[in-house]
Design a protein around this motif. Structure first.
Motif, short mmCIF file in Angstrom:
data_model
loop_
_atom_site.label_atom_id
_atom_site.label_comp_id
_atom_site.label_asym_id
_atom_site.label_seq_id
_atom_site.Cartn_x
_atom_site.Cartn_y
_atom_site.Cartn_z
N PRO A 100 0.99 12.35 42.49
CA PRO A 100 -0.18 12.73 43.29
C PRO A 100 -1.23 11.62 43.38
CG PRO A 100 0.45 14.50 41.80
CD PRO A 100 1.21 13.29 41.38
N THR A 101 -1.34 10.78 42.35
CA THR A 101 -2.32 9.69 42.42
C THR A 101 -1.90 8.62 43.42
OG1 THR A 101 -1.44 8.18 40.70
CG2 THR A 101 -2.74 10.07 39.95
N GLN A 102 -0.63 8.65 43.84
CA GLN A 102 -0.16 7.73 44.87
C GLN A 102 -0.32 8.33 46.27
OE1 GLN A 102 0.73 4.68 44.31
NE2 GLN A 102 0.84 4.76 42.08
N GLY A 103 -0.64 9.63 46.34
CA GLY A 103 -0.88 10.25 47.64
C GLY A 103 0.09 11.34 48.03
N ILE A 104 0.96 11.76 47.11
CA ILE A 104 1.92 12.82 47.41
C ILE A 104 1.29 14.19 47.17
CG2 ILE A 104 4.06 13.91 46.59
CD1 ILE A 104 5.30 11.20 46.37
N GLN A 153 1.71 18.68 47.97
CA GLN A 153 2.70 19.70 47.62
C GLN A 153 3.97 19.58 48.46
OE1 GLN A 153 2.19 22.28 45.04
NE2 GLN A 153 4.38 21.97 45.30
N GLU A 154 3.82 19.31 49.76
CA GLU A 154 5.02 19.19 50.60
C GLU A 154 5.89 18.03 50.13
OE1 GLU A 154 6.33 18.65 55.30
OE2 GLU A 154 4.21 18.83 54.75
N GLY A 155 5.26 16.91 49.83
CA GLY A 155 6.01 15.76 49.35
C GLY A 155 6.66 16.01 48.00
N LEU A 156 5.95 16.73 47.13
CA LEU A 156 6.51 17.05 45.81
C LEU A 156 7.72 17.96 45.95
CD1 LEU A 156 5.90 16.51 42.78
CD2 LEU A 156 4.72 18.70 42.75
N ASN A 157 7.64 18.93 46.88
CA ASN A 157 8.77 19.81 47.11
C ASN A 157 9.97 19.04 47.66
OD1 ASN A 157 7.14 21.92 46.30
ND2 ASN A 157 6.69 22.63 48.37
N LEU A 158 9.71 18.07 48.52
CA LEU A 158 10.79 17.24 49.04
C LEU A 158 11.43 16.41 47.93
CD1 LEU A 158 9.16 15.98 52.36
CD2 LEU A 158 11.23 17.40 52.19
N LEU A 159 10.60 15.89 47.02
CA LEU A 159 11.14 15.13 45.89
C LEU A 159 12.01 16.02 45.00
CD1 LEU A 159 8.15 12.86 44.82
CD2 LEU A 159 10.30 12.14 45.86
N LEU A 217 9.07 8.12 49.37
CA LEU A 217 9.86 7.29 48.45
C LEU A 217 9.06 6.10 47.95
CD1 LEU A 217 13.55 7.17 49.78
CD2 LEU A 217 12.70 8.09 47.61
N THR A 218 8.25 5.51 48.82
CA THR A 218 7.41 4.38 48.40
C THR A 218 6.44 4.82 47.33
OG1 THR A 218 7.56 3.34 50.57
CG2 THR A 218 5.73 2.68 49.16
N PHE A 219 5.78 5.95 47.54
CA PHE A 219 4.84 6.46 46.54
C PHE A 219 5.57 6.82 45.24
CE2 PHE A 219 1.93 8.11 50.16
CZ PHE A 219 1.36 6.86 50.29
N HIS A 220 6.73 7.45 45.39
CA HIS A 220 7.52 7.82 44.22
C HIS A 220 7.92 6.59 43.42
CE1 HIS A 220 11.54 8.25 42.35
NE2 HIS A 220 11.08 9.42 41.93
N ASP A 221 8.36 5.53 44.11
CA ASP A 221 8.80 4.33 43.41
C ASP A 221 7.65 3.61 42.71
OD1 ASP A 221 11.32 4.90 44.29
OD2 ASP A 221 11.38 3.35 45.86
#
Length: 314
Positions: free
Chosen positions: A264-268, A270-276, A297-301
């Motif tokens: 979340p500190t990278q900008g993800i 709830q929708e992005g978290l569900n996709l992850l 994926l960029t934020f996740h990485d």
């Protein structure tokens, strides 16, 4: 707290055999050794608690596994929540824990009653003179006597020897020749104990706080998200478990807790978290994920890199 509660439920089920956390139970993250990876403190409520399968639990990731580190202290499970808190001082790198009855200190592998640690018998005349002179030369003469006395008292408690105190006292003066070679590791340990005593005294007097470990967080504010699905999927993913820095289910859980905090500190959101979570369950591919959210994926990485760069060693 949502992340801590989810992680604690997993660890408590293994510890007690009981699934879930009753509503009045809670869990929090607390970084007791200030390494950037918090420990998990949990309180599991149960009627007429027996202090075995309920009460206070503290899980520390050491090596391959999370270890519960309060269980050997009589009565620690049953200390009321308003009678337990963090102390001002560290021992062996971990903050003391203070209850209404005892101080609990880290012995290197778990917490124990601090009164069971051996104390030193020290002559502090040389140290007190050197400490006060050092503070005066640094323009910190006000309160120097009390500060130095506090440090000396703490050195008694943590078991510094007379020889160690003497060499540390000498280091406070000019022209000190710092140990090298085989003696350097022992000297570093003395310095660390002395520095922790000094910081603890400053914390106890209200002058400062223990510095938090540096962590390369993103620049977005933390959000209140539902982490359940992500924290179910993440530790079971092969590329997490087989990473050379991870390798065990508990270490995977620790990394996934970090990822949940950091994405979340990278900008993800709830929708992005569900996709992850779907991505970790192998329900969608990299291309599918990017098609739904080009930045996920960029934020996740970035979060993964931050977590892995300071993940505790095995």
């Amino acid at each position: 707290m949502a992340i801590a509660r989810k992680m604690a439920a997993t660890l408590l089920e293994r510890q007690t055999g009981s699934k879930g956390l009753p509503l009045a139970s809670f869990a929090v993250e607390v970084d007791l050794n200030h390494d950037g990876f918090p420990e998990i403190f949990a309180y599991r409520l149960a009627p007429n608690c027996d202090g075995i399968q309920c009460g206070n639990f503290l899980f520390v990731l050491e090596g391959d596994s999370y270890h519960e580190v309060l269980g050997d202290i009589p009565g620690a499970r049953l200390v009321p929540q308003d009678k337990i808190g963090l102390g001002a001082f560290k021992r062996n790198g971990f903050l003391d824990i203070q209850t209404d009855q005892i101080t609990i200190g880290w012995d290197g592998t778990r917490y124990v009653d601090a009164s069971t640690f051996p104390a030193s018998s020290l002559d502090g005349a040389t140290f007190m003179a050197a400490c006060q002179a050092s503070k005066s030369s640094a323009g910190d003469a006000d309160g120097a006597s009390a500060d130095c006395q506090c440090q000396f008292n703490r050195m008694h408690v943590v078991g510094i020897t007379q020889a160690e105190l003497d060499i540390y006292s000498a280091s406070l003066g000019e022209n000190f020749e710092y140990p090298t070679g085989e003696r350097d590791a022992a000297w570093q340990a003395v310095q660390k104990n002395a520095a922790d005593a000094a910081t603890g005294c400053a914390v106890a007097s209200g002058k400062t706080q223990w510095p938090a470990a540096y962590f390369n967080h993103g620049d977005q504010p933390q959000q209140k998200l539902n982490f359940e699905a992500f924290l179910d999927a993440c530790p079971a993913q092969d590329f997490i478990l087989t990473n050379h820095r991870i390798g065990t289910p508990d270490r995977a859980l620790g990394l996934c807790g970090c990822l949940a905090r950091e994405v979340p500190t990278q900008g993800i959101g709830q929708e992005g978290l569900n996709l992850l979570a779907q991505y970790y369950r192998n329900e969608i591919s990299d291309a599918d994920l990017e098609a739904h959210d080009a930045d996920a994926l960029t934020f996740h990485d970035k979060a993964s890199e931050a977590c892995l760069s300071q993940f505790p060693a095995k």
